[in-house]
Scaffold this motif. Structure first.
Motif, short mmCIF file in Angstrom:
data_model
loop_
_atom_site.label_atom_id
_atom_site.label_comp_id
_atom_site.label_asym_id
_atom_site.label_seq_id
_atom_site.Cartn_x
_atom_site.Cartn_y
_atom_site.Cartn_z
N PHE A 33 1.05 -1.27 0.02
CA PHE A 33 -0.03 -0.14 0.07
C PHE A 33 0.72 1.06 -0.05
N ARG A 34 1.94 1.18 0.69
CA ARG A 34 2.84 2.42 0.85
C ARG A 34 4.09 2.37 0.21
N GLY A 35 4.22 1.26 -0.19
CA GLY A 35 5.77 1.01 -0.97
C GLY A 35 5.82 1.86 -2.05
N PHE A 64 -9.94 0.42 -10.34
CA PHE A 64 -8.73 0.12 -9.52
C PHE A 64 -9.02 -1.48 -8.89
N TYR A 65 -10.17 -1.75 -8.85
CA TYR A 65 -10.21 -3.23 -8.11
C TYR A 65 -10.13 -4.23 -8.99
N ALA A 66 -10.37 -3.92 -10.34
CA ALA A 66 -10.21 -4.77 -11.32
C ALA A 66 -8.67 -5.25 -11.52
N TYR A 67 -8.15 -4.05 -11.71
CA TYR A 67 -6.58 -4.33 -11.70
C TYR A 67 -5.99 -5.01 -10.54
N ARG A 68 -6.27 -4.75 -9.48
CA ARG A 68 -5.65 -5.45 -8.26
C ARG A 68 -6.38 -7.03 -8.28
N ARG A 69 -7.23 -7.16 -8.69
CA ARG A 69 -8.21 -8.65 -9.01
C ARG A 69 -7.10 -9.33 -9.85
N THR A 104 -5.13 -11.77 8.56
CA THR A 104 -4.72 -11.12 7.47
C THR A 104 -5.10 -10.06 7.14
N GLN A 105 -4.49 -9.03 6.66
CA GLN A 105 -5.06 -7.49 6.27
C GLN A 105 -5.33 -7.70 4.92
N ASN A 106 -4.62 -8.66 4.34
CA ASN A 106 -4.65 -8.64 2.85
C ASN A 106 -5.78 -9.23 2.26
N PHE A 191 -11.92 2.09 4.22
CA PHE A 191 -11.56 3.09 5.43
C PHE A 191 -12.77 3.68 5.78
N GLY A 192 -13.06 3.85 7.18
CA GLY A 192 -14.29 4.48 7.55
C GLY A 192 -15.59 3.38 7.67
N GLU A 193 -15.08 2.09 7.40
CA GLU A 193 -16.28 1.10 7.61
C GLU A 193 -15.86 -0.01 8.67
N PRO A 194 -16.81 -0.31 9.29
CA PRO A 194 -16.38 -1.43 10.38
C PRO A 194 -15.81 -2.97 9.77
N THR A 220 3.90 -5.92 7.75
CA THR A 220 2.79 -4.68 7.94
C THR A 220 3.48 -3.60 8.43
N SER A 221 2.91 -2.44 7.95
CA SER A 221 3.43 -1.12 8.82
C SER A 221 2.74 -0.83 10.05
N LEU A 222 1.72 -1.53 10.30
CA LEU A 222 1.06 -1.37 11.52
C LEU A 222 0.45 0.00 11.68
N VAL A 224 -2.76 0.41 10.04
CA VAL A 224 -4.26 0.68 9.88
C VAL A 224 -4.83 -0.01 11.24
N TRP A 225 -5.83 0.60 11.48
CA TRP A 225 -6.58 0.21 12.72
C TRP A 225 -7.85 -0.21 12.37
N PRO A 226 -8.63 -1.07 13.34
CA PRO A 226 -8.05 -1.73 14.50
C PRO A 226 -7.24 -2.77 14.44
C1 BV8 Z 1 -12.78 1.40 11.25
C2 BV8 Z 1 -9.13 -3.18 2.21
C3 BV8 Z 1 -14.72 2.11 12.46
C4 BV8 Z 1 -9.28 -2.26 0.89
C5 BV8 Z 1 -8.24 -1.94 4.03
C6 BV8 Z 1 -8.30 3.59 15.54
C7 BV8 Z 1 -9.09 2.67 15.52
C8 BV8 Z 1 -10.13 2.37 14.74
C9 BV8 Z 1 -10.09 3.01 13.29
C10 BV8 Z 1 -9.06 3.87 13.32
C11 BV8 Z 1 -8.12 4.33 14.11
N1 BV8 Z 1 -7.49 5.36 13.86
C12 BV8 Z 1 -7.83 5.51 12.45
C13 BV8 Z 1 -8.73 4.73 12.13
C14 BV8 Z 1 -9.57 4.75 10.86
C15 BV8 Z 1 -8.75 3.75 9.75
C16 BV8 Z 1 -7.23 3.87 9.65
O1 BV8 Z 1 -6.80 2.89 10.48
N2 BV8 Z 1 -6.77 4.85 9.15
C17 BV8 Z 1 -5.28 4.64 9.19
C18 BV8 Z 1 -4.88 5.11 7.69
C19 BV8 Z 1 -4.85 5.92 10.18
N3 BV8 Z 1 -9.54 2.63 10.04
C20 BV8 Z 1 -10.53 2.27 9.32
O2 BV8 Z 1 -11.28 2.91 8.78
C21 BV8 Z 1 -10.96 0.64 9.72
N4 BV8 Z 1 -12.40 1.06 9.84
O3 BV8 Z 1 -11.96 1.51 12.03
O4 BV8 Z 1 -14.14 1.57 11.33
C22 BV8 Z 1 -16.07 2.05 12.31
C23 BV8 Z 1 -16.87 1.14 13.56
C24 BV8 Z 1 -18.12 1.31 13.35
C25 BV8 Z 1 -18.86 1.63 12.54
C26 BV8 Z 1 -18.07 2.53 11.33
C27 BV8 Z 1 -16.78 2.75 11.43
C28 BV8 Z 1 -11.08 -0.08 8.55
C29 BV8 Z 1 -9.61 -0.18 7.85
C30 BV8 Z 1 -9.49 -1.28 6.69
C31 BV8 Z 1 -9.24 -0.62 5.54
N5 BV8 Z 1 -9.31 -1.42 4.35
N6 BV8 Z 1 -7.91 -2.89 2.82
C32 BV8 Z 1 -8.33 -2.48 0.03
O5 BV8 Z 1 -7.27 -3.26 -0.01
O6 BV8 Z 1 -8.46 -1.91 -1.04
S1 BV8 Z 1 -6.38 -1.49 4.70
C33 BV8 Z 1 -5.23 -1.83 3.68
O7 BV8 Z 1 -4.32 -1.10 3.94
C34 BV8 Z 1 -4.76 -3.16 3.48
O8 BV8 Z 1 -5.87 -4.16 4.09
C35 BV8 Z 1 -3.81 -3.18 5.02
O9 BV8 Z 1 -4.43 -3.21 6.14
C36 BV8 Z 1 -3.34 -1.64 4.82
C37 BV8 Z 1 -2.16 -1.63 4.37
O10 BV8 Z 1 -1.16 -1.97 5.41
P1 BV8 Z 1 -0.07 -3.05 5.50
O11 BV8 Z 1 -0.65 -4.29 4.95
O12 BV8 Z 1 0.76 -2.71 6.52
O13 BV8 Z 1 0.60 -2.59 4.04
P2 BV8 Z 1 1.80 -1.28 3.92
O14 BV8 Z 1 2.19 -1.01 2.40
O15 BV8 Z 1 1.22 -0.16 4.86
O16 BV8 Z 1 3.10 -1.93 4.80
C38 BV8 Z 1 3.74 -3.00 4.12
C39 BV8 Z 1 4.78 -3.36 5.25
O17 BV8 Z 1 5.67 -4.28 4.52
C40 BV8 Z 1 6.00 -2.22 5.15
O18 BV8 Z 1 6.24 -2.29 6.80
C41 BV8 Z 1 7.13 -2.73 4.45
O19 BV8 Z 1 8.23 -2.22 5.34
C42 BV8 Z 1 7.10 -4.13 4.72
N7 BV8 Z 1 7.47 -4.87 3.53
C43 BV8 Z 1 7.58 -4.60 2.19
N8 BV8 Z 1 7.96 -5.68 1.51
C44 BV8 Z 1 8.19 -6.67 2.43
C45 BV8 Z 1 7.87 -6.31 3.63
N9 BV8 Z 1 8.05 -7.10 4.64
C46 BV8 Z 1 8.52 -8.31 4.48
N10 BV8 Z 1 8.93 -8.75 3.20
C47 BV8 Z 1 8.91 -7.89 2.21
N11 BV8 Z 1 9.06 -8.38 0.84
#
Ligand code: BV8
Length: 269
Positions: A33-35, A64-69, A104-106, A191-194, A220-222, A224-226
């Motif tokens: 996501f962030r790479g 966007f999703y067709a590309y990722r699928r 899995t978050q994937n 994002f924004g969905e439970p 994971t970059s840790l 995304v919450w929860p």
């Molecule tokens: C919600 C599906 C509430 C879609 C995704 C605190 C508590 C609760 C919520 C929040 C909160 N603070 C903020 C929020 C809101 C928000 C959030 O977290 N925002 C972030 C940006 C701050 N969270 C939400 O909106 C969640 N919903 O809380 O709802 C609610 C409750 C009731 C009623 C209404 C609402 C929903 C979050 C889910 C979002 N959907 N995915 C899609 O994929 O299109 S998240 C999506 O991004 C992925 O699923 C994944 O989880 C995330 C990406 O994160 P990573 O997997 O970590 O990937 P990233 O690229 O960031 O990092 C890769 C890592 O791998 C790096 O560290 C890199 O160094 C490392 N790496 C790279 N290559 C390798 C490697 N490591 C090893 N080997 C390698 N080769």
């Protein structure tokens, strides 16, 4: 601690939890996501993975999703996915006395395709291969669908250089998959969905009622919450943390630096 010591220590653990992110699938050639380069050239996934983006321009979001699928279907599970899958099958053997669960978050489906036992795999953020109806009549029914393309208008060339067609207007709905009563949407958690309540309940139950000895935090970059909060939940109950990432971390008992597709199989052998 050396990898040998980690392996010895891991073999004594009775309850292991894995939290997986995009970095595990990077070893299968999928963008994180962030790479670098992000998921879709100059579009930010965070801007497209929201209900508002879909409301505003369902056509762009479906492209966007067709590309990722398409990319996820072309990708193959790597040895890291397979190592977790083996651990899930080992935990099925009562003799092992091992409790294991992967969160899995994937959404790419690669863990399931690696043969991971489905009862030990929770897809926290849904799946690219689930489509959901947006109409009330269909009660937002979710269907599993691995068709590629989902509809002819969303076919992605194998060359992968697929970018949104600027000539398409948001109203160009024939480009969007529909069911008899309404527009379909990707069955992922935006994002924004439970997160699905069943998934949250099962993850909470595992952590609260079993004493997790070891948590594997993989690729994971840790940020995304929860989902990220599960690490603190395990830590606060005395569980130890092993982080498998290309970047080193000091926030854990073990930081295994490198490509998780290579480091994880070694650590779980
Ligand atoms: C919600 C599906 C509430 C879609 C995704 C605190 C508590 C609760 C919520 C929040 C909160 N603070 C903020 C929020 C809101 C928000 C959030 O977290 N925002 C972030 C940006 C701050 N969270 C939400 O909106 C969640 N919903 O809380 O709802 C609610 C409750 C009731 C009623 C209404 C609402 C929903 C979050 C889910 C979002 N959907 N995915 C899609 O994929 O299109 S998240 C999506 O991004 C992925 O699923 C994944 O989880 C995330 C990406 O994160 P990573 O997997 O970590 O990937 P990233 O690229 O960031 O990092 C890769 C890592 O791998 C790096 O560290 C890199 O160094 C490392 N790496 C790279 N290559 C390798 C490697 N490591 C090893 N080997 C390698 N080769």
């Amino acid at each position: 601690m050396s990898l040998t010591e980690f392996i010895a220590d891991r073999s004594r653990c009775k309850t292991i939890l894995a939290l997986v992110g995009a970095g595990l699938s990077a070893g299968s050639g999928l963008d994180t996501f962030r790479g670098a380069g992000g998921l879709w050239n100059n579009y930010n996934a965070m801007d497209l993975a929201t209900p508002d983006a879909f409301e505003r321009d369902p056509c762009l979001v479906w492209q966007f999703y067709a590309y990722r699928r398409h990319c996820a279907l072309k990708a193959k599970p790597n040895s890291g996915h397979k190592a977790l899958s083996q651990l899930s099958r080992l935990s099925l053997d009562p003799e092992s006395r091992l409790s294991f669960l992967t969160l899995t978050q994937n959404v790419d489906g690669l863990s399931a395709r690696a043969g991971h036992d489905k009862r030990a795999l929770l897809e926290l953020h849904g799946s690219l291969f689930s489509v959901k109806c947006t109409s009330f009549e269909c009660a937002y029914k979710n269907d599993f669908n691995m068709d590629d393309p989902l509809v002819p208008a969303l076919s992605v060339p194998d060359s992968g250089d697929y970018l949104p067609d600027p000539s398409l207007s948001p109203e160009d709905l024939p480009h969007c998959p529909r069911c008899k009563t309404g527009l379909l949407r990707p069955g992922v958690v935006w994002f924004g969905e439970p997160l699905p309540f069943r998934v949250i309940d099962m993850a909470d139950e595992f952590i609260m009622f079993k004493k997790v000895d070891l948590m594997l935090v993989i690729g994971t970059s840790l940020t995304v919450w929860p989902a990220a909060g599960y690490v603190d939940m395990v830590k606060s109950r005395g569980g130890r943390i092993a982080i498998f990432n290309t970047e080193t971390s000091s926030e854990c008992e073990w930081s295994v630096e490198g490509n998780a597709a290579e480091t994880l199989p070694k650590a779980l052998e």
